[in-house]
Design an enzyme around this catalytic site. Structure first.
Site, PDB file in Angstrom:
ATOM      1  N   LYS A  92     -10.207  -7.193   7.679  1.00 27.03           N
ATOM      2  CA  LYS A  92      -9.274  -6.859   8.765  1.00 27.03           C
ATOM      3  C   LYS A  92      -9.924  -7.416  10.018  1.00 27.03           C
ATOM      4  O   LYS A  92     -11.000  -6.955  10.407  1.00 27.03           O
ATOM      5  CB  LYS A  92      -9.096  -5.345   8.892  1.00 27.03           C
ATOM      6  N   ASP A 130      -7.085   3.137  -3.099  1.00 29.43           N
ATOM      7  CA  ASP A 130      -7.823   3.150  -1.829  1.00 29.43           C
ATOM      8  C   ASP A 130      -8.051   4.606  -1.430  1.00 29.43           C
ATOM      9  O   ASP A 130      -7.100   5.353  -1.194  1.00 29.43           O
ATOM     10  CB  ASP A 130      -7.016   2.420  -0.744  1.00 29.43           C
ATOM     11  N   ASP A 183     -13.811  -1.633   2.702  1.00 25.99           N
ATOM     12  CA  ASP A 183     -12.932  -1.819   3.854  1.00 25.99           C
ATOM     13  C   ASP A 183     -13.688  -1.293   5.079  1.00 25.99           C
ATOM     14  O   ASP A 183     -14.392  -2.054   5.763  1.00 25.99           O
ATOM     15  CB  ASP A 183     -11.607  -1.066   3.583  1.00 25.99           C
ATOM     16  N   LYS A 198      -1.069  -0.928  -4.372  1.00 23.96           N
ATOM     17  CA  LYS A 198      -2.273  -0.151  -4.042  1.00 23.96           C
ATOM     18  C   LYS A 198      -1.852   1.290  -3.809  1.00 23.96           C
ATOM     19  O   LYS A 198      -0.967   1.554  -3.010  1.00 23.96           O
ATOM     20  CB  LYS A 198      -2.912  -0.745  -2.785  1.00 23.96           C
ATOM     21  N   LYS A 247      -2.790   4.981  -2.517  1.00 24.18           N
ATOM     22  CA  LYS A 247      -3.717   5.773  -1.713  1.00 24.18           C
ATOM     23  C   LYS A 247      -4.087   7.006  -2.531  1.00 24.18           C
ATOM     24  O   LYS A 247      -3.205   7.638  -3.142  1.00 24.18           O
ATOM     25  CB  LYS A 247      -3.044   6.198  -0.407  1.00 24.18           C
ATOM     26  N   GLY A 271      -4.364  -4.450   5.926  1.00 25.73           N
ATOM     27  CA  GLY A 271      -3.362  -4.244   6.975  1.00 25.73           C
ATOM     28  C   GLY A 271      -3.559  -2.893   7.629  1.00 25.73           C
ATOM     29  O   GLY A 271      -4.260  -2.026   7.089  1.00 25.73           O
ATOM     30  N   GLU A 310     -11.091   0.880  -3.689  1.00 27.18           N
ATOM     31  CA  GLU A 310     -11.396   0.560  -2.291  1.00 27.18           C
ATOM     32  C   GLU A 310     -12.001   1.754  -1.574  1.00 27.18           C
ATOM     33  O   GLU A 310     -11.443   2.848  -1.602  1.00 27.18           O
ATOM     34  CB  GLU A 310     -10.096   0.113  -1.608  1.00 27.18           C
ATOM     35  N   SER A 347       0.859  -1.176   0.000  1.00 26.76           N
ATOM     36  CA  SER A 347       0.000   0.000   0.000  1.00 26.76           C
ATOM     37  C   SER A 347       0.901   1.234   0.000  1.00 26.76           C
ATOM     38  O   SER A 347       1.681   1.431   0.927  1.00 26.76           O
ATOM     39  CB  SER A 347      -0.879  -0.049   1.260  1.00 26.76           C
TER      40      SER A 347
HETATM   41  O1  OSB Z   1      -7.203   1.609   4.494  1.00 27.22           O
HETATM   42  O2  OSB Z   1      -6.140  -0.161   4.193  1.00 27.22           O
HETATM   43  C1  OSB Z   1      -6.246   0.922   4.765  1.00 27.22           C
HETATM   44  C2  OSB Z   1      -3.171   1.601   6.953  1.00 27.22           C
HETATM   45  C3  OSB Z   1      -3.767   2.190   8.046  1.00 27.22           C
HETATM   46  C4  OSB Z   1      -5.117   2.395   8.044  1.00 27.22           C
HETATM   47  C5  OSB Z   1      -5.899   2.001   6.947  1.00 27.22           C
HETATM   48  C6  OSB Z   1      -5.316   1.385   5.857  1.00 27.22           C
HETATM   49  C7  OSB Z   1      -3.920   1.213   5.841  1.00 27.22           C
HETATM   50  C8  OSB Z   1      -3.176   0.642   4.728  1.00 27.22           C
HETATM   51  C9  OSB Z   1      -1.833   0.023   5.044  1.00 27.22           C
HETATM   52  O3  OSB Z   1      -3.525   0.722   3.577  1.00 27.22           O
HETATM   53  C10 OSB Z   1      -1.775  -1.424   4.733  1.00 27.22           C
HETATM   54  C11 OSB Z   1      -0.566  -2.101   5.375  1.00 27.22           C
HETATM   55  O4  OSB Z   1      -0.601  -2.390   6.596  1.00 27.22           O
HETATM   56  O5  OSB Z   1       0.399  -2.338   4.654  1.00 27.22           O
HETATM   57 MG    MG Z   2      -8.415   0.566   3.058  1.00 27.59          MG
END
Ligand code: OSB
Ligand code: MG
Length: 370
Positions: free
Chosen positions: A264, A190, A240, A163, A165, A292, A215, A137
């Site tokens: 999650k 995402d 999510d 992924k 952001k 994650g 996402e 991510s």
């Molecule tokens: O939206 O998936 C998410 C990290 C913190 C809070 C929300 C998210 C995330 C990530 C990181 O996208 C994913 C990772 O742990 O590598």
């Molecule tokens: Mg997410």
């Protein structure tokens, strides 16, 4: 039978190797609340995935510390014996919400149970993989050249899915730039709930970028508008934040709010609830993947075990330890092999606390006899 003896909480702070920026903010350090339970001479560990502030979810490390100390602990003091970890959610059901706090305690109980059975967690859950496909991510970057070089580095390391952001103003341009430079890469985005209908033009542009999924574009607790958006786009919507339980997952699938679910265990209240979502997804042929929360090795190990289940068919947000931390509080670190993270084979989580590093990064801790 497991008879719980002690509960400990540890608040730790680990510097992230690179700041992680999302539509809801930027994090430079990872704060995590770790839970340990002791029973039958064995210590089990769980990590609470709540963040330092109420941005991804309304839960925070402070609300979790309060709920575990003041509400879960007294319940455990009067109900200390368990035949199986799946009994815990019913025991904690007088507490409404606080999914992440409950999940961390359940995780520690699973770890104890599996260690006593001398089996790695994934054996208990019917996991079928010895290694799980790793995605990464990538946070919002200061500019497009930085983004391209970050993505290039991760692809070179072997990550199987990237992924990105996104947020309004950091979406079509960066995503197109990555798509043009890496035409073959498995790409997703995402939004962490940053979009509304006024952003439909940008979402339509993203729909043409060959993405695996979009996402959580809309509000963190929405299903209906995601269902409406799903009908406007051909790229699958993945939820999510909105999927907070197996019940919500069923509602989402009934409504057509998503075609893919990011699981999650912390967000849905624990492994037992995550396993219920997994059963539902298998029935409905809905692909799952494991999300994650920048977990330490304790939380990541749990995710790796969960990701071995048959319904988890897309690459996960489970990356190598060094993508997050220079030094983790659990050993051994997770490493990437051919784009996959090998599943720990030792009993329980299959990772061990490094007490030296735990105590060095610990800002607060407390132990209670139950
Ligand atoms: O939206 O998936 C998410 C990290 C913190 C809070 C929300 C998210 C995330 C990530 C990181 O996208 C994913 C990772 O742990 O590598
Ligand atoms: Mg997410």
């Amino acid at each position: 039978m497991i008879r719980l003896e002690r509960l400990s909480l540890f608040l730790v702070e680990l510097p992230l190797v690179t700041p992680f920026a999302t539509s809801f903010g930027e994090e430079r350090t990872k704060q995590a609340l770790l839970v340990s339970l002791t029973a039958e001479g064995v210590m089990g560990w769980g990590e609470c995935v709540a963040g330092s502030g109420p941005w991804y979810s309304w839960e925070t490390v402070e609300t979790a510390r309060y709920v575990i100390s003041e509400h879960i602990r007294p319940i455990l003091s009067s109900h200390k014996t368990f035949h199986h970890p799946s009994e815990l959610p019913a025991v904690l059901s007088p507490i409404r919400g606080h999914a992440m706090a409950k999940a961390a305690v359940e995780a520690a109980l699973w770890d104890i149970y599996a260690r006593l059975q001398k089996k790695p967690l994934f054996h208990l859950w019917g996991g079928v993989r010895e290694a799980v496909p790793a995605g990464v991510s990538v946070g919002i970057q200061p500019d497009i050249p930085s983004l391209l070089s970050a993505v290039e580095g991760f692809l070179a390391e072997g990550y199987l899915r990237i992924k990105l952001k996104i947020k309004p103003g950091w979406d079509v341009e960066p995503v197109r730039a990555v798509r043009e430079r890496f035409p073959e890469a498995l790409l997703s985005v995402d939004a962490n709930a940053a979009y509304t209908w006024t952003d439909l033009p940008a979402l339509r542009e993203l729909d043409r970028c060959g993405l695996l999924m979009i996402e959580q574009p809309f509000s963190f607790d929405d299903l209906l508008e995601h269902a409406q958006l799903s009908r406007e786009l051909s790229t699958p919507i993945c939820l999510d934040e909105s999927i907070t339980s197996a019940r919500r997952a069923r509602e989402a699938l009934e409504l057509g709010a998503c075609r893919i679910i990011n699981v999650k265990q912390g967000r849905v209240g624990g492994v037992t609830e995550a396993l219920a979502i997994h059963r539902l997804a298998l029935e409905r042929h809905t692909p799952l993947w494991c999300g994650g929360m920048l977990e330490t090795g304790i939380g990541r190990a749990l995710n790796v075990h969960l990701a071995t289940l048959p319904g988890f068919s897309l690459p996960h947000d489970i990356s190598a330890t060094k993508r997050y931390f220079r030094e983790d509080i659990a050993d051994p670190p997770f490493e990437l092999k051919d784009g996959h993270i090998p599943v720990p084979q030792r009993p329980g989580l299959g990772v061990e606390i490094n007490w030296d590093r735990l105590l060095r990064s610990c800002t607060w801790s407390r132990t209670w006899k139950l």
